[in-house]
Design a protein around this motif. Structure first.
Motif, PDB file in Angstrom:
ATOM      1  N   UNK A 273      43.889  53.533  68.871  1.00 56.10           N
ATOM      2  CA  UNK A 273      44.756  54.816  67.328  1.00 56.10           C
ATOM      3  C   UNK A 273      45.923  54.486  67.442  1.00 56.10           C
ATOM      4  N   UNK A 274      46.492  54.203  66.497  1.00 59.98           N
ATOM      5  CA  UNK A 274      48.397  54.897  66.062  1.00 59.98           C
ATOM      6  C   UNK A 274      48.496  56.032  67.143  1.00 59.98           C
ATOM      7  N   UNK A 275      47.792  56.814  66.068  1.00 60.60           N
ATOM      8  CA  UNK A 275      48.174  58.891  66.603  1.00 60.60           C
ATOM      9  C   UNK A 275      46.425  59.314  66.580  1.00 60.60           C
ATOM     10  N   UNK A 276      46.700  60.389  66.619  1.00 61.12           N
ATOM     11  CA  UNK A 276      45.757  61.099  66.752  1.00 61.12           C
ATOM     12  C   UNK A 276      46.448  62.403  66.450  1.00 61.12           C
ATOM     13  N   UNK A 277      45.075  63.279  65.668  1.00 59.03           N
ATOM     14  CA  UNK A 277      45.739  64.929  65.757  1.00 59.03           C
ATOM     15  C   UNK A 277      44.823  65.284  66.482  1.00 59.03           C
ATOM     16  N   UNK A 278      44.924  66.640  66.885  1.00 59.67           N
ATOM     17  CA  UNK A 278      44.723  68.221  67.658  1.00 59.67           C
ATOM     18  C   UNK A 278      44.642  68.657  66.752  1.00 59.67           C
ATOM     19  N   UNK A 279      44.214  70.100  68.333  1.00 59.53           N
ATOM     20  CA  UNK A 279      44.870  71.265  67.579  1.00 59.53           C
ATOM     21  C   UNK A 279      45.290  72.207  69.040  1.00 59.53           C
ATOM     22  N   UNK A 280      45.788  72.626  68.488  1.00 64.59           N
ATOM     23  CA  UNK A 280      46.680  73.920  69.604  1.00 64.59           C
ATOM     24  C   UNK A 280      47.079  75.021  69.192  1.00 64.59           C
ATOM     25  N   UNK A 281      46.554  75.844  69.389  1.00 58.67           N
ATOM     26  CA  UNK A 281      46.293  77.504  69.627  1.00 58.67           C
ATOM     27  C   UNK A 281      47.363  77.754  71.080  1.00 58.67           C
ATOM     28  N   UNK A 282      46.564  77.849  72.530  1.00 59.86           N
ATOM     29  CA  UNK A 282      47.016  77.877  73.520  1.00 59.86           C
ATOM     30  C   UNK A 282      48.200  76.611  74.519  1.00 59.86           C
ATOM     31  N   UNK A 283      47.794  74.938  73.766  1.00 55.87           N
ATOM     32  CA  UNK A 283      48.800  74.467  74.880  1.00 55.87           C
ATOM     33  C   UNK A 283      47.943  72.511  74.316  1.00 55.87           C
ATOM     34  N   UNK A 284      46.821  72.577  74.036  1.00 56.31           N
ATOM     35  CA  UNK A 284      45.997  71.966  73.753  1.00 56.31           C
ATOM     36  C   UNK A 284      46.164  70.741  73.484  1.00 56.31           C
ATOM     37  N   UNK A 285      47.321  70.579  72.429  1.00 52.64           N
ATOM     38  CA  UNK A 285      48.579  69.760  72.287  1.00 52.64           C
ATOM     39  C   UNK A 285      49.595  68.630  72.755  1.00 52.64           C
ATOM     40  N   UNK A 286      49.589  69.862  73.759  1.00 53.19           N
ATOM     41  CA  UNK A 286      50.487  69.007  74.927  1.00 53.19           C
ATOM     42  C   UNK A 286      50.229  69.429  75.916  1.00 53.19           C
ATOM     43  N   UNK A 287      49.192  69.619  77.099  1.00 55.33           N
ATOM     44  CA  UNK A 287      48.995  69.520  77.896  1.00 55.33           C
ATOM     45  C   UNK A 287      48.076  67.915  77.844  1.00 55.33           C
ATOM     46  N   UNK A 288      47.167  67.717  77.313  1.00 58.69           N
ATOM     47  CA  UNK A 288      46.583  66.190  76.991  1.00 58.69           C
ATOM     48  C   UNK A 288      48.145  64.894  77.173  1.00 58.69           C
ATOM     49  N   UNK A 289      49.002  65.296  76.023  1.00 58.05           N
ATOM     50  CA  UNK A 289      49.973  64.598  75.903  1.00 58.05           C
ATOM     51  C   UNK A 289      50.905  64.187  77.019  1.00 58.05           C
ATOM     52  N   UNK A 290      50.718  65.743  78.366  1.00 60.54           N
ATOM     53  CA  UNK A 290      51.595  65.139  79.700  1.00 60.54           C
ATOM     54  C   UNK A 290      50.637  64.880  80.694  1.00 60.54           C
ATOM     55  N   UNK A 291      49.430  64.678  80.497  1.00 62.80           N
ATOM     56  CA  UNK A 291      48.856  63.799  81.354  1.00 62.80           C
ATOM     57  C   UNK A 291      48.107  62.520  80.782  1.00 62.80           C
TER      58      UNK A 291
ATOM     59  N   UNK B 240      40.826  58.474  86.446  1.00 66.04           N
ATOM     60  CA  UNK B 240      39.705  59.215  85.812  1.00 66.04           C
ATOM     61  C   UNK B 240      39.189  60.082  86.632  1.00 66.04           C
ATOM     62  N   UNK B 241      39.885  60.140  87.834  1.00 68.13           N
ATOM     63  CA  UNK B 241      39.396  61.542  88.918  1.00 68.13           C
ATOM     64  C   UNK B 241      40.424  62.342  88.290  1.00 68.13           C
ATOM     65  N   UNK B 242      41.501  62.699  87.564  1.00 65.87           N
ATOM     66  CA  UNK B 242      41.878  63.772  86.805  1.00 65.87           C
ATOM     67  C   UNK B 242      41.789  64.388  85.882  1.00 65.87           C
ATOM     68  N   UNK B 243      42.220  65.234  85.499  1.00 63.95           N
ATOM     69  CA  UNK B 243      41.915  66.048  84.184  1.00 63.95           C
ATOM     70  C   UNK B 243      42.282  65.040  83.159  1.00 63.95           C
ATOM     71  N   UNK B 244      41.486  64.886  82.132  1.00 59.71           N
ATOM     72  CA  UNK B 244      42.424  64.628  80.415  1.00 59.71           C
ATOM     73  C   UNK B 244      43.416  65.376  79.817  1.00 59.71           C
ATOM     74  N   UNK B 245      42.912  66.619  80.142  1.00 64.39           N
ATOM     75  CA  UNK B 245      43.839  67.504  79.755  1.00 64.39           C
ATOM     76  C   UNK B 245      42.911  68.621  78.283  1.00 64.39           C
ATOM     77  N   UNK B 246      43.022  69.120  78.151  1.00 67.29           N
ATOM     78  CA  UNK B 246      42.235  70.059  76.827  1.00 67.29           C
ATOM     79  C   UNK B 246      42.922  70.693  76.098  1.00 67.29           C
TER      80      UNK B 246
END
Length: 597
Positions: free
Chosen positions: A161-179, A141-147
């Motif tokens: 949950x099994x999966x979730x919807x996000x949106x990704x205009x600039x990386x918002x669906x990838x950076x949180x996945x990485x983190x 929790x000290x580190x970013x969750x990503x946004x």
């Protein structure tokens, strides 16, 4: 052991009668209640969720691909009867109907549980710009969750949950996945409808999917994708392969940025893990090629330095005029810059972007996909609070160009740092190569041997095959697997189906003067035998390109198989066998070639 919520495990349980949707809903709500309250902005009522589950329980689980599968929805995407806030309380409204993408998933049997937290108005890659608090990173929790899709990613990683919807205009669906040790699918723009989604940059916005593995992402994608006339930017993926590069095949070539174009912002652990991931791709048989990454980086800078910020201002102009203090200070500072641009600036940026697009196009004739880090480093929350703009910008180094250049991508976990924080890379290709990228991501994820999310489970189902129309072709010589002309098939997207034999009505000849050596097969029911074949599936759209490569005296005819059925395959004109060596007795071209030494 806690029940894994990956789609395969839940489907198997439903089909076996081990549990029913109402049991899973009860478990979902229990996990949410006992977890971090900042992950969710709103959760649907237990009564309504159980009512949806009860309705599903009147149906056959086998008939719906997402039967009883719980999923989260980023709170800038409408779910009927739930509030949409975009993480801004003053913007809050109750949705009258589902966003198209939610409606598609619900029709496939999935159950939307509620609305997840985000960087306000989907502006940020950090996950800390929300009045509803900061969802704790699933591993520290000290580190970013990503946004900006912070809550969506964390909810999946923690098994709520099994999966979730996000949106990704600039990386918002990838950076949180990485983190958070997830697969993050950023589909081709328009493949998932944005109708019912609060816009960030309307011309670039993309609904994304967070999943535990590539198979789950593929299942959700296929269920959610639909052309939507109500979305002006909706697009439909071609059913046919307009290019063989859209299909997965072994031995594909991948590009990596030249070393001086990589940036890890001083993070040696991320650099080491990236090099390991590249090595893993090579060990899987993919071929590495160093490429010039500069046009991608130049395009990325346009997103926040160019007029596209004006789109963010357009989306909330009434709110920012009437209640500017309703915005998070950093969000407000970023979006207000959109006021100052001119039409001349917009055209200037569009011309630059087109030049960058043209500069990148030749690359896709040389490589099948790019492989970059998803992010160059992972910051602590306190670091970002001290320098919110620059560090957020650093996280977009490998992501901001994506939608501007009309690319598809999949973020995939590949390892952990010595601090036990996740790392992953992103595989990238032109629009509508989504299915190929999922196959690559799955191969790499399996090879990385990582558990799903924060669990100890390792579930990696095979992905469904590419949805394309093919025609079977029988090959008996140099086009067979491992022989010199097999690449003429694989480069056109053909895939091996099975080994076969002809009916006992064929003769095989070694044609003189051919390079590489080629056989000629002719039908002769009076003196024939059974000849070994391979059956390959060639996309119908590639038949003309394949036939163009066939030299005289060879051609395509109807070949009778051992079971009496017919398939298109290689045949030879009888005149060409008069000076040829008959090799029918070998029954197999490989066996004859072996005799040549």
């Amino acid at each position: 052991m806690t029940l894994s919520f990956d789609i395969t495990t839940l489907r198997q349980g439903y089909l076996a009668g081990s549990f029913k949707p109402s049991d899973i809903i009860t478990e979902v709500l229990s996990r949410i209640e006992s977890g971090d309250s900042k992950i969710w902005i709103s959760v649907d009522t237990k009564e309504r969720l159980l009512a949806q589950a009860a309705e599903l329980e009147t149906k056959d689980p086998a008939t719906l691909p997402l039967y009883g599968i719980p999923f989260g929805v980023k709170d800038n995407i409408d779910v009927a009867e739930l509030p949409t806030t975009a993480a801004c309380p003053d913007y809050r409204y109750f949705a009258e109907k589902d966003a198209t993408v939610v409606a598609q998933l619900r029709a496939a049997g999935a159950i939307p549980i509620g609305k997840t937290n985000l960087d306000q108005f989907a502006t940020g890659l950090v996950g800390v710009r929300s009045p509803y608090g900061v969802p704790g990173n699933a591993f520290d929790p000290e580190y970013l969750p990503g946004g900006s899709s912070s809550g969506s990613a964390v909810s999946v990683a923690l098994g709520q949950v099994s999966f979730a919807l996000g949106t990704d205009t600039a990386g918002s669906g990838r950076v949180p996945a990485c983190f958070n040790n997830l697969v993050g699918l950023k589909p081709s723009r328009g493949l998932l409808s944005a109708s019912g989604v609060v816009p960030a940059c309307k011309s670039l916005d993309c609904v994304s999917i967070f999943a535990l593995n590539a198979s789950d992402a593929q299942t959700a994608l296929r269920s959610a994708a639909a052309f939507d006339p109500s979305d002006a930017y909706s697009r439909q993926a071609p059913v046919q392969l307009e290019s063989p590069r859209r299909a997965y095949r072994e031995g594909m070539t991948f590009g990596v940025p030249s070393p001086e174009q990589l940036n890890f912002f001083g993070d040696q652990a991320y650099l080491n893990l990236y090099l390991e991931a590249v090595g893993q791709l090579e060990s899987l048989g993919f071929k590495k090629q160093v490429v010039d990454f500069s046009p991608f980086l130049s395009a990325a800078r346009l997103l926040y330095e160019g007029p596209w910020v004006a789109e963010r201002y357009w989306a909330i102009q009434e709110l920012i005029k009437e209640a500017p203090d309703a915005l998070h200070p950093i969000t407000k500072a970023i979006i207000e810059k959109g006021i100052d641009g001119t039409a001349v600036d917009a055209f200037d940026a569009s011309y630059k972007l087109q030049a960058f697009r043209q500069a990148t196009l030749p690359l896709w004739d040389e490589i099948d996909f790019l492989a970059t880090p998803t992010a160059g480093t992972h910051y602590k929350i306190e670091e970002v609070e001290a320098d919110p703009i620059q560090l957020n910008s650093n996280l977009g180094y490998y992501t901001n160009f994506m939608n501007l250049l009309d690319l598809a991508s999949v973020a995939v976990p590949t390892g952990f740092t010595p601090k036990k924080l996740p790392f992953g890379i992103t595989v990238i290709a032109p629009a509508f190569h989504d299915e190929k990228l999922l196959q690559v991501a799955n191969k790499l994820h399996v090879a990385s041997d990582l558990a799903l999310g924060t669990s100890d489970q390792k579930v990696f189902p095979e992905l469904a095959p590419f949805p394309t129309e093919t025609l079977s072709i029988a090959v008996c010589g140099a086009h067979m697997s491992g022989l010199p002309l097999n690449s003429q098939l694989t480069e056109l997207g053909a895939t091996f189906n099975r080994a076969e034999k002809t009916s006992p009505n064929y003769r095989l000849f070694a044609l003189p003067g051919t390079t590489p050596p080629k056989p000629g097969m002719v039908r002769d029911s009076s003196a024939g035998a059974s000849i070994d074949l391979e059956i390959w599936e060639l996309p119908k759209t590639q038949w003309a390109a394949f036939i163009e490569q066939i030299p005289s005296p060879l051609g395509i005819a109807n070949i009778e198989l051992a079971d009496g059925t017919f398939v298109k395959g290689f045949s030879c004109e009888a005149w060409a066998t008069s000076n040829a060596t008959e090799v029918t007795n070998h029954g197999n071209w490989r066996k004859y070639i072996a005799t040549l030494g």
